[in-house]
Scaffold this motif. Structure first.
Motif, PDB file in Angstrom:
ATOM      1  N   ALA A 192       2.456  26.949  -5.538  1.00 47.41           N
ATOM      2  CA  ALA A 192       2.132  25.520  -5.598  1.00 47.41           C
ATOM      3  C   ALA A 192       3.196  24.742  -6.361  1.00 47.41           C
ATOM      4  O   ALA A 192       3.315  23.516  -6.203  1.00 47.41           O
ATOM      5  N   LEU A 193       4.013  25.443  -7.177  1.00 46.46           N
ATOM      6  CA  LEU A 193       5.082  24.769  -7.918  1.00 46.46           C
ATOM      7  C   LEU A 193       6.099  24.121  -6.980  1.00 46.46           C
ATOM      8  O   LEU A 193       6.797  23.179  -7.362  1.00 46.46           O
ATOM      9  N   LEU A 194       6.176  24.595  -5.732  1.00 46.95           N
ATOM     10  CA  LEU A 194       7.148  24.040  -4.793  1.00 46.95           C
ATOM     11  C   LEU A 194       6.851  22.587  -4.452  1.00 46.95           C
ATOM     12  O   LEU A 194       7.731  21.869  -3.962  1.00 46.95           O
ATOM     13  N   MET A 196       0.835  -1.187   0.000  1.00 45.98           N
ATOM     14  CA  MET A 196       0.000   0.000   0.000  1.00 45.98           C
ATOM     15  C   MET A 196       0.875   1.244   0.000  1.00 45.98           C
ATOM     16  O   MET A 196       0.637   2.183  -0.738  1.00 45.98           O
ATOM     17  N   ILE A 197       1.923   1.253   0.806  1.00 45.98           N
ATOM     18  CA  ILE A 197       2.841   2.389   0.848  1.00 45.98           C
ATOM     19  C   ILE A 197       3.582   2.521  -0.472  1.00 45.98           C
ATOM     20  O   ILE A 197       3.733   3.601  -1.014  1.00 45.98           O
ATOM     21  N   LEU A 198       4.011   1.398  -1.017  1.00 44.26           N
ATOM     22  CA  LEU A 198       4.691   1.418  -2.303  1.00 44.26           C
ATOM     23  C   LEU A 198       3.778   1.971  -3.386  1.00 44.26           C
ATOM     24  O   LEU A 198       4.209   2.674  -4.296  1.00 44.26           O
ATOM     25  N   PHE A 199       2.511   1.694  -3.297  1.00 44.40           N
ATOM     26  CA  PHE A 199       1.547   2.156  -4.297  1.00 44.40           C
ATOM     27  C   PHE A 199       1.447   3.680  -4.270  1.00 44.40           C
ATOM     28  O   PHE A 199       1.351   4.323  -5.302  1.00 44.40           O
ATOM     29  N   GLN A 200       1.512   4.262  -3.066  1.00 48.69           N
ATOM     30  CA  GLN A 200       1.410   5.708  -2.976  1.00 48.69           C
ATOM     31  C   GLN A 200       2.671   6.392  -3.488  1.00 48.69           C
ATOM     32  O   GLN A 200       2.609   7.461  -4.079  1.00 48.69           O
ATOM     33  N   LEU A 201       3.834   5.786  -3.259  1.00 47.94           N
ATOM     34  CA  LEU A 201       5.062   6.396  -3.727  1.00 47.94           C
ATOM     35  C   LEU A 201       5.199   6.286  -5.239  1.00 47.94           C
ATOM     36  O   LEU A 201       5.698   7.203  -5.887  1.00 47.94           O
ATOM     37  N   LEU A 214      -0.670  21.187  -9.510  1.00 50.79           N
ATOM     38  CA  LEU A 214      -0.790  21.757 -10.850  1.00 50.79           C
ATOM     39  C   LEU A 214      -2.142  22.449 -11.030  1.00 50.79           C
ATOM     40  O   LEU A 214      -2.223  23.520 -11.651  1.00 50.79           O
ATOM     41  N   LEU A 215      -3.198  21.848 -10.494  1.00 52.82           N
ATOM     42  CA  LEU A 215      -4.515  22.477 -10.611  1.00 52.82           C
ATOM     43  C   LEU A 215      -4.579  23.775  -9.802  1.00 52.82           C
ATOM     44  O   LEU A 215      -5.241  24.735 -10.202  1.00 52.82           O
ATOM     45  N   THR A 216      -3.899  23.804  -8.668  1.00 53.68           N
ATOM     46  CA  THR A 216      -3.814  25.049  -7.902  1.00 53.68           C
ATOM     47  C   THR A 216      -3.048  26.111  -8.691  1.00 53.68           C
ATOM     48  O   THR A 216      -3.415  27.291  -8.712  1.00 53.68           O
ATOM     49  N   PHE A 217      -1.976  25.658  -9.346  1.00 51.82           N
ATOM     50  CA  PHE A 217      -1.207  26.573 -10.190  1.00 51.82           C
ATOM     51  C   PHE A 217      -2.081  27.110 -11.321  1.00 51.82           C
ATOM     52  O   PHE A 217      -2.020  28.297 -11.658  1.00 51.82           O
ATOM     53  N   ARG A 218      -2.910  26.249 -11.883  1.00 54.49           N
ATOM     54  CA  ARG A 218      -3.794  26.678 -12.973  1.00 54.49           C
ATOM     55  C   ARG A 218      -4.787  27.742 -12.492  1.00 54.49           C
ATOM     56  O   ARG A 218      -5.148  28.646 -13.251  1.00 54.49           O
ATOM     57  N   ILE A 247       1.608   4.239 -15.810  1.00 50.30           N
ATOM     58  CA  ILE A 247       2.055   5.179 -14.792  1.00 50.30           C
ATOM     59  C   ILE A 247       1.069   6.346 -14.742  1.00 50.30           C
ATOM     60  O   ILE A 247       0.671   6.900 -15.752  1.00 50.30           O
ATOM     61  N   ARG A 248       0.667   6.726 -13.542  1.00 47.86           N
ATOM     62  CA  ARG A 248      -0.205   7.880 -13.352  1.00 47.86           C
ATOM     63  C   ARG A 248       0.488   8.844 -12.401  1.00 47.86           C
ATOM     64  O   ARG A 248       1.183   8.410 -11.480  1.00 47.86           O
ATOM     65  N   CYS A 249       0.274  10.172 -12.597  1.00 46.85           N
ATOM     66  CA  CYS A 249       0.982  11.165 -11.793  1.00 46.85           C
ATOM     67  C   CYS A 249       0.567  11.080 -10.328  1.00 46.85           C
ATOM     68  O   CYS A 249      -0.510  10.599  -9.978  1.00 46.85           O
ATOM     69  N   VAL A 250       1.412  11.574  -9.473  1.00 48.67           N
ATOM     70  CA  VAL A 250       1.164  11.593  -8.037  1.00 48.67           C
ATOM     71  C   VAL A 250      -0.002  12.535  -7.742  1.00 48.67           C
ATOM     72  O   VAL A 250      -0.063  13.639  -8.281  1.00 48.67           O
ATOM     73  N   ASP A 251      -0.927  12.087  -6.864  1.00 46.42           N
ATOM     74  CA  ASP A 251      -2.118  12.885  -6.571  1.00 46.42           C
ATOM     75  C   ASP A 251      -1.749  14.281  -6.065  1.00 46.42           C
ATOM     76  O   ASP A 251      -2.361  15.280  -6.437  1.00 46.42           O
ATOM     77  N   GLU A 252      -0.762  14.329  -5.166  1.00 50.93           N
ATOM     78  CA  GLU A 252      -0.380  15.621  -4.597  1.00 50.93           C
ATOM     79  C   GLU A 252       0.102  16.583  -5.681  1.00 50.93           C
ATOM     80  O   GLU A 252      -0.195  17.785  -5.651  1.00 50.93           O
ATOM     81  N   GLU A 253       0.815  16.046  -6.677  1.00 44.68           N
ATOM     82  CA  GLU A 253       1.339  16.905  -7.735  1.00 44.68           C
ATOM     83  C   GLU A 253       0.229  17.318  -8.695  1.00 44.68           C
ATOM     84  O   GLU A 253       0.271  18.429  -9.255  1.00 44.68           O
TER      85      GLU A 253
END
Length: 944
Positions: A94-96, A1-6, A28-32, A18-24
């Motif tokens: 949010a880019l940070l 489960m942890i490996l799946f999140q990383l 990006l949506l915040t940046f938008r 491969i799908r992008c990390v949820d946090e990222e």
């Protein structure tokens, strides 16, 4: 489960995606959210099903193994940017949260006045940063010195202040590409030392940086030659003495060198022959002279050579021979010799088998166009415009040019003889045949050119109507010029033209009927000098537009002017002159805050000037002549419109005094208040017209120039010139291309009184002064001789008294003078200038005398009569009494003594005789040599 999140992965039956990390994704949506996306550039971004994989979003690239965002590239294409389709907003922190971000490109995004935020320096893994054309201010050292891993840096910005020392660049030791274009480096005297110590640097771009000259001693201490491959110093005004010594220290591996728009002078130096790997060389827009050196023929890697806008001269055949003498003939793909002083016909170019671009326009080439161009199978661009080529161009000339995209043959006396059913082998995007002979039929072969972006077939002798298929020719068309032909018929709906910033010029034709719907996304609309009729109330249906120039002058339009100009705030030039518009000038014209030229002359407008016009503070030309406007001249013209260069209120019904506030018009060059009912005295403060004091003008043109970039390295330019009619030498003349040189003060045909002011005599730059048909009194000031630029002076039909000032003789350039019907007296001052005018210019001054008038002044002696009284002794008779018999005897004896005293001595003394004749021989030889040398000087100068 942890490996799946990383390392998020989604499994299906066949493979793992491969799908992008949820946090990222959320970052990006915040940046938008901090951006304004008016054109759907980021429409692929979202949380909806099918959009959740941010790695598939536009501009986003992720790691194939971790899914973390590695690349964020939101740069809009040059095509989108040129049409103002770009993102706006601010840079969100949010880019940070994009911890693995290594490539960040936010160029061409409008971040307004906000500086680059400091947190950009915390993106520690950045190796690529491009922020060009996106901000108006930034703090370079503090922002970038932390990014020690940067390999690519481009903070290009045209609104930066000077940044001072570039020491902060020394912290970016890994840089391979540095672009500081448009960053003001005037105070960065250490720029050369700093960049020379960036040992991995391969590309250095410093365009338009106002670079200080390079200290020659630095060139030998700092070696930039080890790695540099691209050097671009475009537009820095660097002199030859600063640049040429650097060449000897440049790497033999340099591939791209751009020194265009500097101050290079003299012939092209031989230092270039050592750059054996050079592929691209631009020396355009300098002051280079001479020809193309022979060593260019042996630069085997040279692909593109740009030498436009210099002073290169000589026969084109000699220049081409130097280029084709070696291996360059096989490698050259682009040759630009545009806008030089090159002469002669086009030689055989068939050997340049790789040539794709050929620019020979704006030279002094002549003859027929060489058929060898037909063998350039790869040719994409052919520019021969602005020369003196003659002959006939037929379809056989184009038979092998299947790759041709740009064709410029404009402004040559060529005849295009193309059959009615000809199908060209090419698909053109840019076509200019202006001033070539194509008519009278509309060219049917254009129907096959469905990709046209620019089309200029102005002044080509086309008549008849435009076929229906023409208006559906190309949806990409953004420049259309059909002007100066004989085209008739009605104009169709032009609102279908969808390209942004479209230019339409159909002026000087015979189009009739009402004006159809026009494209709201145009910048230039010129429908002048046709036969359009009806009203222009349709303008009120246009809610949004991008118009900069709108010209409907010289048509048959009528009715009242619409009162909806609030929707046209982008207008720079509005010309509605020479129609039959009536009623008042609408108040809403005061909302044209960007207007530079407002021409409403030669209509039937009435009422007073609306006070709202005082809001048009950018006005440079205000032409309201030949209407029925009345009231006093508003004081706000001088108080609020202080940028005015031309003000014409001629032939209206204005009354009252000239307001002293007009003296605030420091830039005024043409002030015409003639043919009104203005009374009172001329304001003394007219001496404040500072531009009229200057004897010279820097620019002959008053107008607006616009440039359209249609290809990298090539500009297609169109220009709108303001014009005005001035009464000159007894008739009206239109001034257009030389309007900027005209300095005219015309107060004629009013009811002005009082003396002619001394202050007017301080306007040394005046070319025309017309104070005729008023009630001016007093003497003509002797200071009038200071107006040395005067070509036109009319003081007729006033009440001037006294003598004509002798200083008038000093006005050597005076072409028109009228002092008739005043109360002048005395003798007309003697001088070639004043006596050369017809006597009519002094008529009506009963007490004037002297040439060229027939009446002589009282103190002048009469001309002696040819007859004579036989008994009276005239002065001539008295003089003759001295010639007596003794006079003739003395004359004879003097001749005998003088002749034999010299000749007898030479006959008797042999040595004297030899010396005398030797002297005559030497004198003869000396006179012959001096005469021969002086006669040869003009011939040598002519050959040079």
């Amino acid at each position: 489960m942890i490996l799946f999140q990383l390392e998020p992965r989604v499994a299906d039956s066949n493979k793992i995606k491969i799908r992008c990390v949820d946090e990222e994704r959320e970052a990006l949506l915040t940046f938008r959210q901090s951006l304004v996306d008016e054109y759907g550039i980021l429409s692929s971004w979202g949380r909806e099903d099918g959009k959740r994989d941010c790695c598939k979003w536009r501009g986003v690239r992720c790691s194939n193994t971790t899914g973390h965002v590695k690349v964020l590239n939101l740069r809009t294409s040059d095509y989108e940017f040129a049409r103002r389709k770009f993102l706006k907003g601010t840079i969100s922190p949010a880019l940070l949260k994009l911890h693995d971000l290594g490539h960040l490109d936010l160029s061409n995004i409008d971040f307004g006045g906000s500086p680059v935020p400091e947190f950009i320096g915390s993106l520690s893994k950045l190796t690529y940063l491009n922020l060009s054309c996106c901000t108006r201010s930034l703090k370079i050292p503090q922002t970038y010195r932390k990014l020690s891993g940067l390999e690519y840096l481009n903070p290009e910005n045209s609104n930066l202040l000077s940044v001072g020392s570039l020491e902060w660049l020394s912290h970016l030791s890994s840089l391979r590409h540095l672009d500081l274009s448009c960053v003001n480096l005037t105070k960065s005297s250490d720029w050369f030392q700093v960049v020379a110590n960036l040992h991995y640097l391969k590309s250095l771009v410093l365009r338009s940086c106002a670079l200080p000259p390079i200290n020659p001693s630095f060139i030998w201490h700092f070696n930039l030659s080890t790695s540099i491959e691209t050097l671009d110093l475009f537009d820095n005004n660097l002199p030859s003495s600063s640049v040429y010594p650097w060449f000897l220290n440049l790497s033999r591996n340099i591939l791209h060198l751009n020194l265009a728009s500097n101050s290079l002078q003299g012939p092209i130096p031989e230092a270039f022959q050592h750059m054996v790997s050079l592929r691209f060389l631009a020396l355009s827009s300098n002051e280079l002279e001479g020809g193309i050196p022979k060593f260019f023929g042996n630069m085997c890697s040279l692909n593109e050579l740009y030498l436009l806008n210099n002073k290169l001269s000589g026969q084109l055949s000699e220049l081409i021979q130097n280029l084709s003498s070696g291996c360059t003939v096989n490698s050259l793909e682009g040759l630009c010799l545009y806008d030089n002083d090159i002469t002669g016909p086009i030689p055989d170019l068939g050997g340049f088998s790789s040539l794709k671009e050929l620019y020979l326009g704006e030279n002094s080439l002549n003859g027929t166009i060489n058929k060898s161009l037909n063998h350039l199978f790869k040719l994409e661009t052919l520019s021969l415009d602005g020369n003196s080529f003659t002959g006939v161009i037929s379809e056989t000339f184009f038979s092998n040019m299947s790759n041709l995209q740009m064709l410029y043959l404009a402004n040559n006396p060529l005849t295009m003889k193309l059959s009615h059913d000809w199908v060209p082998p090419f698909q053109l995007k840019w076509l200019s045949l202006a001033s070539c002979k194509m008519g009278p039929n509309f060219p049917k072969w254009l129907r096959t050119q469905s990709q046209l972006i620019l089309l200029d077939i102005s002044n080509t002798g086309i008549s008849g109507t435009v076929p229906d298929w023409f208006w559906d020719l190309s949806v990409e068309l953004f420049f259309l010029n059909l002007s100066n032909n004989h085209i008739k018929g009605k104009l169709p709906d032009l609102s279908f033209l969808r390209s942004d910033d479209i230019v339409v010029d159909i002026s000087s034709n015979h189009f009739t009927g009402q004006i159809p719907p026009l494209p709201s996304n145009s910048t230039f609309l010129n429908l002048s000098k046709n036969k359009f009729s009806g009203s222009i109330t349709f303008l009120c249906s246009i809610i949004e537009n991008t118009w900069n120039i709108f010209d409907l002058s010289s048509n048959l339009l009528s009715g009242e002017l619409p009162d909806c100009w609030l929707n046209f705030n982008s207008l720079f030039i509005l010309n509605l002159a020479n129609n039959s518009f009536s009623g008042k000038i609408p108040d809403s014209m005061g909302f044209l805050h960007n207007i530079r030229t407002l021409s409403l002359n030669n209509n039937r407008l009435t009422r007073e000037l609306p006070s709202s016009l005082k809001n048009c503070s950018q006005l440079r030309v205000l032409d309201l002549r030949n209407n029925a406007l009345f009231g006093e001249i508003p004081i706000w013209i001088g108080g609020n419109l202080q940028n005015l260069i031309v003000l014409s209120l001629k032939s209206n019904n204005f009354h009252g005094n000239i307001p002293f506030q007009l003296c605030y018009l420091a830039f005024i060059q043409v002030l015409d208040l003639s043919l009104n009912n203005i009374s009172g005295k001329i304001p003394k403060c007219f001496s404040n017209f500072s531009t009229m004091i200057q004897e010279r003008s820097s620019d002959p043109i008053i107008g607006m120039a616009n440039r359209i970039w249609v290809l990298p390295g090539y500009v297609y330019q169109y220009r709108y010139l303001d014009n005005i009619l001035l009464t000159w030498k007894g008739s009206e003349h239109e001034y257009k291309s030389t309007l900027g040189f005209v300095k005219c003060l015309d107060l004629s045909s009013n009811k002005l009184c009082g003396p002619i002011l001394e202050e007017i005599m301080d306007l040394d730059g005046l070319i025309a002064l017309n104070l005729s048909r008023n009630n001016l009194t007093g003497p003509i000031s002797p200071k009038i001789g200071q107006l040395k630029s005067l070509d036109f002076l009319d003081l007729s039909r006033n009440h001037f008294s006294g003598s004509i000032p002798s200083s008038l003789v000093k006005l050597c350039g005076l072409g028109v003078l009228d002092l008739s019907y005043n109360n002048l007296s005395g003798k007309i001052p003697l001088g070639t200038q004043l006596q050369s005018f017809n006597a009519s210019v002094y008529a009506g001054n009963l007490e004037l005398c002297g040439l060229p008038l027939p009446n002589q002044c009282p103190n002048e002696e009469s001309t002696p009569c040819p007859g004579r009284d036989g008994d009276a002794n005239t002065p001539e008779d008295e003089d003759d009494q001295f010639i007596t018999l003794g006079f003739y005897v003395s004359l004879t004896l003097g001749f005998i003594v003088g002749f034999w005293g010299v000749c007898g001595t030479l006959m008797l003394n042999r040595s004297w005789r030899y010396g005398y004749f030797n002297f005559l021989t030497n004198m003869r030889d000396w006179l012959y040599i001096v005469g021969a040398v002086n006669a040869a000087k003009p011939q040598t100068k002519f050959r040079n």
